[in-house]
Each structure stands twice: as structure tokens, then as C-alpha cells.
Enzyme design. Structure first.
Site, short mmCIF file in Angstrom:
data_model
loop_
_atom_site.label_atom_id
_atom_site.label_comp_id
_atom_site.label_asym_id
_atom_site.label_seq_id
_atom_site.Cartn_x
_atom_site.Cartn_y
_atom_site.Cartn_z
N CYS A 32 4.61 6.98 -0.26
CA CYS A 32 3.81 5.80 0.08
C CYS A 32 2.32 6.15 0.20
O CYS A 32 1.91 6.72 1.22
CB CYS A 32 4.34 5.22 1.39
SG CYS A 32 3.32 3.99 2.18
N CYS A 35 0.52 5.06 3.39
CA CYS A 35 0.97 5.85 4.54
C CYS A 35 0.09 7.09 4.71
O CYS A 35 -0.27 7.46 5.83
CB CYS A 35 2.42 6.28 4.36
SG CYS A 35 3.60 4.92 4.31
#
Length: 111
Positions: A32, A35
Site C-alpha cells: 500500500c 501506507c
């Protein structure tokens, strides 16, 4: 800048739900990009607020039961726990100033 503490299914209850101060949990995954982008912001907040707030990270791919329990459907998801209760959550990365404002608002209403 300090490294964020990781939590998992073996210590989540103790570290997050049993904490004596609020805990911000960053649900993330290796794949991600947002993230990874939010990590420096969370590390700064962890350092600046260490007396009042803990910040930890939980890899959602490696801990699917906790992610399912809290209905994490997108990453990153940030959840704020206080006295073992989920009091606030948000999906997606945000600028530091906005995140701090949201955290402060959530903590004020929780007291």
C-alpha cells in the site's frame, strides 16, 4: 525519528486495549503506497505526543482476524482506542495538521 511499535494478534489486546493512555493504530500493508507515505507523519506524532498518546502499526495482511474484527476495508486505516474502546477512525493518509486536529477533537469528546 523513532520506529513505530508493531502489534499483532498476540499482543493487540495488551498493547492497545489494555493501554493506560490512548493508542492510535495504523492498519497498513506492505503493498500500500499511501501506507508508506503516512509513516513519517505518524512517527513525528508518536514522538511529539509520546506522553499522551501511543502510536502503533498493525500489518493487516499478517493479522486478518483483527482487521476483520474492526471491519478494516481499505488501507491505511487509522483507529484511535481509549480505555479499550474504539473512539475514532479514518481511512486514508492525511496531512499532519489535519490528522492532529482530528485526533485532538476525538480525544476531547472521549474525556
Amino acid at each position: 525519528m523513532s520506529e513505530l511499535q508493531s502489534v499483532d494478534e498476540t499482543n493487540f489486546d495488551q498493547v492497545v486495549l489494555g493501554a493506560d493512555k490512548p493508542v492510535l493504530v495504523d492498519f497498513w500493508a506492505e503493498w500500500c503506497p499511501p501506507c508508506h507515505q503516512i509513516v513519517p507523519v505518524l512517527a513525528q506524532i508518536a514522538e511529539e505526543r509520546k506522553d499522551r498518546l501511543s502510536v502503533v502499526k498493525l500489518n493487516s495482511d499478517e493479522n486478518p482476524s483483527i482487521s476483520a474484527q474492526y471491519r478494516v476495508m481499505a488501507l491505511p486505516t487509522l483507529m484511535l482506542f481509549h480505555h479499550g474502546e474504539l473512539i475514532w477512525s479514518v481511512v486514508g493518509a492525511r496531512p499532519k495538521a489535519k490528522l492532529l486536529k482530528e485526533l485532538d477533537d476525538a480525544l476531547l469528546t472521549a474525556v
